[in-house]
Design a protein around this motif. Sequence first.
Motif, PDB file in Angstrom:
ATOM      1  N   LEU A  16       0.850  -1.187   0.000  1.00 40.51           N
ATOM      2  CA  LEU A  16       0.000   0.000   0.000  1.00 40.51           C
ATOM      3  C   LEU A  16       0.887   1.239   0.000  1.00 40.51           C
ATOM      4  O   LEU A  16       1.811   1.363   0.804  1.00 40.51           O
ATOM      5  CB  LEU A  16      -0.962   0.012   1.196  1.00 40.51           C
ATOM      6  CG  LEU A  16      -2.223   0.874   0.934  1.00 40.51           C
ATOM      7  CD1 LEU A  16      -3.473   0.250   1.527  1.00 40.51           C
ATOM      8  CD2 LEU A  16      -2.031   2.277   1.420  1.00 40.51           C
ATOM      9  N   ASN A  17       0.609   2.142  -0.931  1.00 42.16           N
ATOM     10  CA  ASN A  17       1.356   3.392  -1.042  1.00 42.16           C
ATOM     11  C   ASN A  17       0.366   4.533  -0.851  1.00 42.16           C
ATOM     12  O   ASN A  17      -0.631   4.606  -1.548  1.00 42.16           O
ATOM     13  CB  ASN A  17       1.998   3.490  -2.432  1.00 42.16           C
ATOM     14  CG  ASN A  17       2.825   4.763  -2.576  1.00 42.16           C
ATOM     15  OD1 ASN A  17       3.822   4.952  -1.882  1.00 42.16           O
ATOM     16  ND2 ASN A  17       2.411   5.653  -3.474  1.00 42.16           N
ATOM     17  N   ILE A  18       0.665   5.427   0.108  1.00 45.11           N
ATOM     18  CA  ILE A  18      -0.290   6.495   0.420  1.00 45.11           C
ATOM     19  C   ILE A  18       0.398   7.858   0.405  1.00 45.11           C
ATOM     20  O   ILE A  18       1.528   7.993   0.887  1.00 45.11           O
ATOM     21  CB  ILE A  18      -0.993   6.207   1.777  1.00 45.11           C
ATOM     22  CG1 ILE A  18      -2.096   7.229   2.075  1.00 45.11           C
ATOM     23  CG2 ILE A  18      -0.017   6.103   2.912  1.00 45.11           C
ATOM     24  CD1 ILE A  18      -3.064   6.795   3.186  1.00 45.11           C
ATOM     25  N   ASN A  19      -0.269   8.842  -0.197  1.00 44.71           N
ATOM     26  CA  ASN A  19       0.178  10.232  -0.174  1.00 44.71           C
ATOM     27  C   ASN A  19      -0.814  11.051   0.631  1.00 44.71           C
ATOM     28  O   ASN A  19      -2.026  10.958   0.396  1.00 44.71           O
ATOM     29  CB  ASN A  19       0.270  10.797  -1.602  1.00 44.71           C
ATOM     30  CG  ASN A  19       1.496  10.297  -2.324  1.00 44.71           C
ATOM     31  OD1 ASN A  19       2.601  10.774  -2.100  1.00 44.71           O
ATOM     32  ND2 ASN A  19       1.329   9.303  -3.193  1.00 44.71           N
ATOM     33  N   PHE A  20      -0.271  11.844   1.567  1.00 47.91           N
ATOM     34  CA  PHE A  20      -1.099  12.709   2.402  1.00 47.91           C
ATOM     35  C   PHE A  20      -1.003  14.128   1.846  1.00 47.91           C
ATOM     36  O   PHE A  20       0.109  14.653   1.703  1.00 47.91           O
ATOM     37  CB  PHE A  20      -0.609  12.664   3.842  1.00 47.91           C
ATOM     38  CG  PHE A  20      -0.691  11.282   4.431  1.00 47.91           C
ATOM     39  CD1 PHE A  20      -1.901  10.774   4.873  1.00 47.91           C
ATOM     40  CD2 PHE A  20       0.437  10.475   4.523  1.00 47.91           C
ATOM     41  CE1 PHE A  20      -1.981   9.485   5.401  1.00 47.91           C
ATOM     42  CE2 PHE A  20       0.367   9.191   5.050  1.00 47.91           C
ATOM     43  CZ  PHE A  20      -0.845   8.690   5.495  1.00 47.91           C
ATOM     44  N   MET A  21      -2.139  14.755   1.544  1.00 48.87           N
ATOM     45  CA  MET A  21      -2.082  16.028   0.833  1.00 48.87           C
ATOM     46  C   MET A  21      -2.619  17.223   1.584  1.00 48.87           C
ATOM     47  O   MET A  21      -2.116  18.317   1.437  1.00 48.87           O
ATOM     48  CB  MET A  21      -2.757  15.857  -0.511  1.00 48.87           C
ATOM     49  CG  MET A  21      -1.806  15.087  -1.432  1.00 48.87           C
ATOM     50  SD  MET A  21      -2.562  14.459  -2.899  1.00 48.87           S
ATOM     51  CE  MET A  21      -3.570  13.173  -2.232  1.00 48.87           C
ATOM     52  N   ARG A  22      -3.683  17.017   2.366  1.00 44.90           N
ATOM     53  CA  ARG A  22      -4.245  18.131   3.128  1.00 44.90           C
ATOM     54  C   ARG A  22      -4.697  17.619   4.482  1.00 44.90           C
ATOM     55  O   ARG A  22      -4.921  16.430   4.650  1.00 44.90           O
ATOM     56  CB  ARG A  22      -5.466  18.715   2.389  1.00 44.90           C
ATOM     57  CG  ARG A  22      -5.091  19.478   1.135  1.00 44.90           C
ATOM     58  CD  ARG A  22      -6.315  19.993   0.372  1.00 44.90           C
ATOM     59  NE  ARG A  22      -5.884  20.473  -0.942  1.00 44.90           N
ATOM     60  CZ  ARG A  22      -5.690  19.692  -2.012  1.00 44.90           C
ATOM     61  NH1 ARG A  22      -5.909  18.391  -1.933  1.00 44.90           N
ATOM     62  NH2 ARG A  22      -5.270  20.205  -3.162  1.00 44.90           N
ATOM     63  N   LYS A  23      -4.851  18.545   5.435  1.00 50.53           N
ATOM     64  CA  LYS A  23      -5.348  18.154   6.744  1.00 50.53           C
ATOM     65  C   LYS A  23      -6.844  17.884   6.657  1.00 50.53           C
ATOM     66  O   LYS A  23      -7.565  18.592   5.966  1.00 50.53           O
ATOM     67  CB  LYS A  23      -5.087  19.272   7.751  1.00 50.53           C
ATOM     68  CG  LYS A  23      -3.612  19.500   8.003  1.00 50.53           C
ATOM     69  CD  LYS A  23      -3.381  20.566   9.053  1.00 50.53           C
ATOM     70  CE  LYS A  23      -1.877  20.661   9.346  1.00 50.53           C
ATOM     71  NZ  LYS A  23      -1.586  21.598  10.438  1.00 50.53           N
ATOM     72  N   ALA A  24      -7.291  16.845   7.359  1.00 51.47           N
ATOM     73  CA  ALA A  24      -8.720  16.561   7.438  1.00 51.47           C
ATOM     74  C   ALA A  24      -9.146  16.743   8.891  1.00 51.47           C
ATOM     75  O   ALA A  24      -8.524  16.181   9.795  1.00 51.47           O
ATOM     76  CB  ALA A  24      -9.006  15.131   6.988  1.00 51.47           C
ATOM     77  N   PRO A  25     -10.200  17.522   9.135  1.00 54.26           N
ATOM     78  CA  PRO A  25     -10.698  17.689  10.504  1.00 54.26           C
ATOM     79  C   PRO A  25     -11.556  16.490  10.914  1.00 54.26           C
ATOM     80  O   PRO A  25     -11.861  15.636  10.080  1.00 54.26           O
ATOM     81  CB  PRO A  25     -11.551  18.952  10.398  1.00 54.26           C
ATOM     82  CG  PRO A  25     -12.080  18.918   8.986  1.00 54.26           C
ATOM     83  CD  PRO A  25     -10.995  18.262   8.148  1.00 54.26           C
ATOM     84  N   ALA A  26     -11.940  16.414  12.165  1.00 50.80           N
ATOM     85  CA  ALA A  26     -12.889  15.387  12.615  1.00 50.80           C
ATOM     86  C   ALA A  26     -14.152  15.475  11.772  1.00 50.80           C
ATOM     87  O   ALA A  26     -14.529  16.558  11.322  1.00 50.80           O
ATOM     88  CB  ALA A  26     -13.208  15.594  14.101  1.00 50.80           C
ATOM     89  N   GLY A  27     -14.807  14.333  11.560  1.00 54.16           N
ATOM     90  CA  GLY A  27     -16.004  14.287  10.710  1.00 54.16           C
ATOM     91  C   GLY A  27     -15.835  13.217   9.662  1.00 54.16           C
ATOM     92  O   GLY A  27     -14.880  12.447   9.714  1.00 54.16           O
ATOM     93  N   PRO A  28     -16.755  13.137   8.693  1.00 53.02           N
ATOM     94  CA  PRO A  28     -16.661  12.069   7.700  1.00 53.02           C
ATOM     95  C   PRO A  28     -15.531  12.288   6.694  1.00 53.02           C
ATOM     96  O   PRO A  28     -15.306  13.402   6.231  1.00 53.02           O
ATOM     97  CB  PRO A  28     -18.020  12.126   6.987  1.00 53.02           C
ATOM     98  CG  PRO A  28     -18.542  13.502   7.231  1.00 53.02           C
ATOM     99  CD  PRO A  28     -17.975  13.953   8.554  1.00 53.02           C
TER     100      PRO A  28
END
Lengths: 146, 146, 146, 146
Positions: free
Chosen positions: B93-105
């Motif tokens: 599995l290769n994952i890129n993180f791009m933006r912050k996600a707040p709590a929620g769906p």
Amino acid sequence: MPANTALTPVMTAGEINDLLVTVYPQLNEGLRAYEAVSVFPGGCTVRLNADQRHLRPGDTVSGPSLFTLADIGGYVCVLSHAGPDALSVTTNLNINFMRKAPAGPVDGHCRILKLGKSLMVFDIDMTAGGETVAHATGTYSIPPKR
Amino acid sequence: MPANTALTPVMTAGEINDLLVTVYPQLNEGLRAYEAVSVFPGGCTVRLNADQRHLRPGDTVSGPSLFTLADIGGYVCVLSHAGPDALSVTTNLNINFMRKAPAGPVDGHCRILKLGKSLMVFDIDMTAGGETVAHATGTYSIPPKR
Amino acid sequence: MPANTALTPVMTAGEINDLLVTVYPQLNEGLRAYEAVSVFPGGCTVRLNADQRHLRPGDTVSGPSLFTLADIGGYVCVLSHAGPDALSVTTNLNINFMRKAPAGPVDGHCRILKLGKSLMVFDIDMTAGGETVAHATGTYSIPPKR
Amino acid sequence: MPANTALTPVMTAGEINDLLVTVYPQLNEGLRAYEAVSVFPGGCTVRLNADQRHLRPGDTVSGPSLFTLADIGGYVCVLSHAGPDALSVTTNLNINFMRKAPAGPVDGHCRILKLGKSLMVFDIDMTAGGETVAHATGTYSIPPKR
């Protein structure tokens, strides 16, 4: 290849474990499932003490638990070599799962492949019972000094 | 590119959520944090209902939580299109993180890129508040039919 | 997920092909094996016109040739959306090979997943004869403006 | 971590270089740009003798040339440890580029992380002038014996 021993740690494993409790309490929820074991020039060793919570169908340590160990390994590399700026973030992580790991300790042997001004690249061999169970490579973004 | 609509699902989202409770109780621990939302030819949508447990320093959804969403997305792709063999395992599995996600769906939009006899390759766009927060590509190994 | 159409290209496919000849003559060695086909908000299409030089044992387009197509796809994304700074460099590329591609055109459909100040993340679906033959995700580092 | 020395090679570097000329003539086009240097239990060393053809803008060894070295490294791992079945194919390769490499030799130090019945996972440290310039992890699919 050996770790890049020209690098110099600025924090110890004990200092990092104390810091993790403060800045990332969700990680261990009062227990010490994930911990820094040692810090050395150019790398570190981290450990997952895997119990029932970390297993998946088939009674093996779950992918997310091993991902977390890899991610913590990179975080401890950054903290120990670039200083205690807890806002560094993972930008990329690639993980290969190779063998099943049973409940018990999983050790993560980390090397810093590059420590630049804005990015750190590392890899980690994850072993259990003397066998490599997973391997990951990742990148942390290092924010500018405030 | 659109999903590969030549593929045909063999399980619904509801059947998969019921199966996850049975075969992987550790995933949600009685709550439904991770769930299948829909299954369609060639893909699926999964969701993480992120609360305090899924946050990291900076009050953003943690990397391991997004990795888990990606991994579940692949698992739901396998279950829904290759059948309910709960022992399929992630090999990469290769994952890129791009933006912050707040709590929620956080919604995960999954496409099956290849469904072979022994491997399935998929990708997943993870979005929160209309923005892509992370993207992953992964491979599941499909064990031979017994 | 569709491309991020909030982005605005600053160069056309034709301008990029002219630039590639000047700054990267080794790429095509006088022929036009790799080329930009179109540029649109949030992405681009690139093409490999695969001939004998690009094949591997089994008469299929080689992994390095598809990697090059993916890398060029990212480069065209950077050039077209961040401007003609030819010194941008790839920092990470992850590629999955899914089907054999015969000699002939291979199209690369690229999306920009994130265009930040110092990093661009993209993915690319590579298709031949209407089928996805490979998929890649990559990161380019964008140097500070001089 | 050291290489997995419990594995046993079945071909030498010389035998592999001879085989590459026969089965993959496009690779070196009569020259020996890419070659196997040594084979040992659990791994191998490969080399790119980089000249003008392998450079990109900025006079550094291009990404596709380093990708090819990584891919050849995996291929030599498979050939040397699973036998001379030239139809093994790469299914996944993830590469990080860390430093510029000038023209000249680039050495690839490969380890087999897993040698299973149908998949081989390996990693490779690529070094030039004593420094790590790139690192890759990859998977080869091994076809069933005919």
